[in-house]
Design an enzyme around this catalytic site. Sequence first.
Site, PDB file in Angstrom:
ATOM      1  N   ASP A 152      -9.909  -6.093  -1.582  1.00  0.00           N
ATOM      2  CA  ASP A 152      -8.998  -5.601  -0.547  1.00  0.00           C
ATOM      3  C   ASP A 152      -9.786  -4.852   0.520  1.00  0.00           C
ATOM      4  O   ASP A 152     -10.577  -3.969   0.206  1.00  0.00           O
ATOM      5  CB  ASP A 152      -7.977  -4.665  -1.212  1.00  0.00           C
ATOM      6  CG  ASP A 152      -6.993  -4.047  -0.236  1.00  0.00           C
ATOM      7  OD1 ASP A 152      -6.893  -4.540   0.905  1.00  0.00           O
ATOM      8  OD2 ASP A 152      -6.312  -3.079  -0.611  1.00  0.00           O
ATOM      9  N   ASP A 211       0.847  -1.191   0.000  1.00  0.00           N
ATOM     10  CA  ASP A 211       0.000   0.000   0.000  1.00  0.00           C
ATOM     11  C   ASP A 211       0.887   1.247   0.000  1.00  0.00           C
ATOM     12  O   ASP A 211       1.676   1.444   0.924  1.00  0.00           O
ATOM     13  CB  ASP A 211      -0.905   0.010   1.235  1.00  0.00           C
ATOM     14  CG  ASP A 211      -1.992  -1.049   1.153  1.00  0.00           C
ATOM     15  OD1 ASP A 211      -2.817  -0.969   0.239  1.00  0.00           O
ATOM     16  OD2 ASP A 211      -2.008  -1.957   2.011  1.00  0.00           O
TER      17      ASP A 211
END
Length: 212
Positions: free
Chosen positions: A171, A30
């Site tokens: 996600d 991320d």
Amino acid sequence: MISASFLTSKDIPKTLTKLNDTDVDFIHVDVMDGKYVENKSLPFKEMRHIYKFTDKRLDVHLMVESPSKYISDYASLNTEYITIHLDTLEDTLNNLKLIKSYGIKTGIALNPTDKVESLIPYLPYIDLILVMGVIPGKGGQKFIDNTIGKLKELKVLKKEYKEFNFKVSVDGGVNNIVAKKMHNLTDIIVSGNYITSSTDFQKQINSLRYFS
């Protein structure tokens, strides 16, 4: 397939080393700029050392306003996918082409408020659709249940546009209970806290893999 996120990890090198000892398919990275989302991730000068702790392929998620500033850096790592968002400050198609120019697979992320049809113009250019099950930017959130409806829409889209071969990933807030709800609707499951907060990473990965 399973992609493991280390977003909530307090000791990233240790977490990555432990994940490397599992059969997880990808490491989900991320990248946050503190603008597109509130939080900020480690700068690239630190992230580029990830290869010291894992040789797994990377699944990079750019939660940033200006993806072009990050694409070349993350393309230099052991990266399989680079995923961008639709509502950035830059032209989406140009950035998808930029990712492709490095020989990296492209992804577009759908936020909870984004409509599936907004993807259609980009289908010839994408390899992955990353469906966000939470508001992007923070780990440990609860999965938004109407995400399942979006996954069902994408299954229909796949049938309608058979000429395009894209994978669907999810996600955010994914644990074994959520994974069961998504059975046969996804190709890749991204999970962070559920895996990395446990004492047995492989056991948690196995429980997700059963449904992926």
